[in-house]
Design a protein around this motif. Structure first.
Motif: not given
Lengths: 585, 585
Positions: A10, A35, A41-46, A49, A52-53, A56, A60, A156
């Protein structure tokens, strides 16, 4: 588990990203959660994420509690099923298409009704196999015209999409209700303020749909609600249709000169000056405005459209787009379009030249308020001339009605539940009672209890998972940074060591270990940075509880800060773990 | 938790899928774990997804234990970074490419070296930030020429890819070793037999790489190993280069008539008949065979290539492809190619016409066994004529060497560790010490401890997650169906009720509940189907422990079956839960 800031991937940023329009986008990037890789369109850094999880996981759990089974379908999908339902074309430029090395057509799935329907067709054949609800948590793709606001409108993104299958409409209603309740539990757990509104089904098709909107001033969706509980997004609001009016007292229509009145405003002024009404002033709502549009269908074909509506209302672009259908676009008539129709006199267009049977042949649709017997001032198809007392049903007619006039605060709710107020929201979920649109197009039939083959009744239920991360951030952040609710925070506690010597870090590590041993996720700020940098980052990152180990050590205390309220309490060092465990329980 | 078979989204099939070539593919489809959507593209149904998620979880745990941090990058990636490293072109037809609505180029990520490198470039700038290892578990795409064997070679698949970043080579070696150890733990937990082999880096680049192969007769990869511990995939095996030979006693080269000898076999027979050696029979290995190829590069350009190798060995297609590089293809010379070079006499080609300096100008590369001083029989560039005693270094030379001759059992290991044996395996993981290929191409540099900017040392580490599901299935299934190891099974226990009346299902439900209450995942076969169907399905599905509640109830017992061994024991009904809990612990 303990994560050390010196090892965490980070880097917090001091500057706002140049494309950030909304707070959640700004803070998620500055705090190193995501980022940008390309537009939308993005990346999930730690850190990102982890959040996000957690979303999820909530989804779930609630899907399982609602009896839905998890599956995972591909994102790269063959063209044929989408061709069969017409969506290959309907989506227009809104989906990503590609070819494989053998020149076969594929798309990146925007939603999976076709694929799930085909899977059920493959495996099931009887009402005894139903009801069935299956879902996936999966990456989806849409080639948005205007990706914006970070994760809020991406190209995305992660979605949960569920599909229900029933033998009859009563079953569909039960499955729909069960998902609807699960959505309420999910949004309650996510902790933002939301509203459930009636919505249009659009390209999805089906008989009924509702949206779950997170209420937010930065939302792209406008919705209405009434004191009596009516709620709808602005596209789905319908105008309460007045009863026809008795026009037997209305004078015969007659053309009057109205020099220099190409706009509603100039027209109303001229009417009041030169043709005063005996009872009251003329108003914009006494005039009938005819708006001309060119509509382009997803397949590239174009046609003209005329919309007649009271002169005090504009055409609402979103309501118009919703009526035109997925993938269709529109533009107002330009000079070249008027040139194609010499009968149209710009600024003075009347109903007489419009309609499929009229001289121009242009399809003509009216606002539902324009009921039989209502009288209007409208263009006379000549420059500087208008017709007065033109009565719908007596003097003119149209090809049908269309719901595209703007909705205004104070308009009556269609169900009589009072005046509407307008507010803004972000679409977080959308549920559809699809009926048999997909099962008929794809031949998904089962034997019913009478041995008769019937098309399956489908429902479709989506939640934007990555968008939910942004919506929670948007709703909870402040002017210092992110501020996560406990259930979604990337870490339970941030322990921060400041000051000289080894003692602060040793004490901080001890407290962190005590919490980690009890299963909590702890972030330990072990950097050699100034207290100012560490405090600022602790606010930016938004971990709900921050423990400051530093100056107070001389007095044997540490400080426990609540990120949201800003409250600070001093706690003796040896009581700190117990104090924190109590907080976290 | 209890899952009832009557509610589970599954249908077992009695017929093999028509495209099934291998057992894992056949059983995974027939048991309802996966469904084919398009060539090399599959949906995961509930049973399959459970296994997939268990593999994901094992990988996630071992990555965390190895100090790697999880992130999630997009699958839809912009062209530019792949252009910068040359891979946009190198991948040839092997990747999916597409354009967005603004005509920008994108690809579906086959692997993410570029994107991870750029993220580190964005955020980090000093050796103090390193080492760093980050990974993702993500859907990947390759447009395989020949998707096959179900999940074993797919076009959309799940991978774990990790990337390490270090300031120097010693750091890279440590990061590489740490991932390598994590891989060993992962594959040990997955429970299949594997071997770690030296491999070529191919399009990835870098100094060194190793593959983790699951040993299996259906594997697409051939590998070698020696008694002394050498192991390599067949592409990476190198020929131990002999020392140069003293050729001072070899007679001068001379051309002999050899009528009707266009093949090695006919040539050797003719030599022994008409030009016998004094010391021993002529052998194929005394001849030098010159093979002509046309090579097509990923950018479409073509060139000719001649390979000279001992007549007893063929060119190995995989070794050749590995030498040509990613995306290049080749074909043997056809009539039209010979027509382009009238100096080449098919069946009688000698080194004299080859080489970049020779009359044809065709690049000529030799097998490394053809060292200076070795004497050969080879073509004389005239029909029915060969040269004898043609000595490398004395009479002919080439443009270099190439490792493309087939490897045979019994060949010596290059490290002197004994004769090689050949076996087959499936590539389950591949780890690369990349060095600075990507960091130099993309300018990823950090300040080293001396204040000097240096390119970062990268490593890249992949595991095929979806492929691992198939590999475990392949290695563990039998002639009745799947047969999961306990750690990967979709359910811990299958409880199966047979027989008339309500008692069997009641007892079965009781046992299932007792296990579910203790946190186990139980599948309850509550269908109204015949015992034969239920037994067959229980074997097909492959849950490791099956409890049969039925006939034995009259005697107060249930039967506990071990799927793998087939062992059956009868257990009193009221002792069944305790017996099973003991088994599962």
């Amino acid at each position: 588990m303990i994560t050390r800031m010196t090892e965490l991937f980070v880097r917090t940023l001091r500057e706002d990203p140049s494309d950030a329009e909304v707070a959640s986008h700004r803070w998620l990037v500055r705090a190193g959660y995501i980022r940008r890789v390309a537009p939308g369109i993005y990346s999930w850094l730690p850190l990102g994420l982890r959040v996000l999880q957690k979303v999820e996981q909530i989804v779930r759990e609630e899907m399982a509690a609602a009896g839905s089974q998890e599956v995972r379908f591909p994102a790269l999908l063959p063209r044929e099923p989408y061709e069969a339902t017409g969506r290959w074309t309907e989506y227009g430029q809104g989906i990503f298409r590609l070819k494989d090395r053998r020149d076969n057509d594929y798309l990146l799935g925007p939603t999976h009704e076709e694929m799930f329907a085909l899977a059920v067709k493959d495996l099931y054949s009887s009402y005894k196999d139903l009801p069935l609800t299956i879902h996936q948590i999966q990456t989806k793709y849409r080639d948005e015209a205007r990706p914006r606001a970070g994760l809020l409108r991406g190209r995305e993104f992660v979605m949960k999409d569920a599909y229900s299958f029933d033998v009859d409409e009563a079953g569909l209603a039960r499955s729909y209700a069960r998902q609807r309740e699960a959505y309420q539990r999910i949004f309650d757990r996510l902790g933002f303020e939301y509203v459930i509104v009636k919505a249009l089904s659009g390209a999805m098709g089906g008989s009924m749909s509702e949206e779950f909107l997170a209420i937010s001033p930065i939302g792209e969706d406008t919705f209405v609600r009434s004191p009596g509980g009516y709620a709808a997004n602005v596209e789905a609001v319908t105008v309460p249709v007045p009863d026809p009016v008795d026009a037997s007292d209305v004078p015969a229509a007659h053309v009057e000169p109205t020099p220099g009145t190409p706009t509603i405003e100039t027209l109303v002024a001229a009417l009041n000056a030169h043709h005063p009404r005996p009872d009251r002033q003329w108003q914009a709502s006494d005039t009938l405005k005819n708006v001309l549009l060119v509509v382009t269908q997803p397949d590239g074909s174009r046609h003209d459209l005329a919309v007649g509506l009271p002169g005090d209302r504009e055409v609402d672009a979103k309501r118009l787009e919703a009526q035109l259908g997925e993938g269709a676009t529109w533009a107002p008539f330009g000079e070249e379009d008027f040139a194609r129709h010499p009968q149209l006199v710009k600024g003075y267009i009347g109903p007489g030249v419009l309609g499929e049977e009229g001289p121009t042949g242009i399809r003509y649709l009216l606002d539902p308020r324009v009921v039989d017997g209502t009288a209007w001032v409208t263009g006379a198809d000549e420059v500087d001339r208008h017709v007065l007392h033109l009565v719908k049903g007596r003097d003119f007619d149209a090809d049908g009605t269309i719901e595209v006039a703007e909705v205004r605060a104070g308009d009556p709710a269609p169900d009589g539940s009072g005046p509407l107020e307008l507010a803004r929201g972000m679409e977080m979920g959308h549920i559809f009672a699809l009926g048999t649109k997909y099962s008929e197009a794809l031949g998904v039939k089962v034997l019913d209890p009478n041995g008769k083959l019937v098309p399956v009744q489908m429902g479709s239920y989506g939640i934007g998972i990555s968008r939910a991360v942004a919506a929670v951030a948007e709703g909870s952040c402040d002017d210092k940074g992110l501020c996560w609710p406990r259930e979604l925070a990337p870490f339970d506690v941030l322990v921060l060591a400041t000051g000289k010597g080894e003692e602060p870090l040793q004490v901080a590590t001890g407290i962190a270990s005590a919490l980690a041993d009890r299963g909590y996720e702890v972030l330990l700020d072990d950097r050699k940075a100034s207290p100012g940098v560490k405090f600022a980052d602790s606010e930016l990152l938004g971990v709900p509880t921050v423990v400051v180990v530093g100056r107070g050590l001389a007095d044997g205390v540490v400080e426990v800060r609540d990120r949201r309220s800003g409250d600070r309490v001093e706690v003796p060092v040896d009581e700190a773990p117990e104090h924190l465990l109590e907080l976290l329980r």
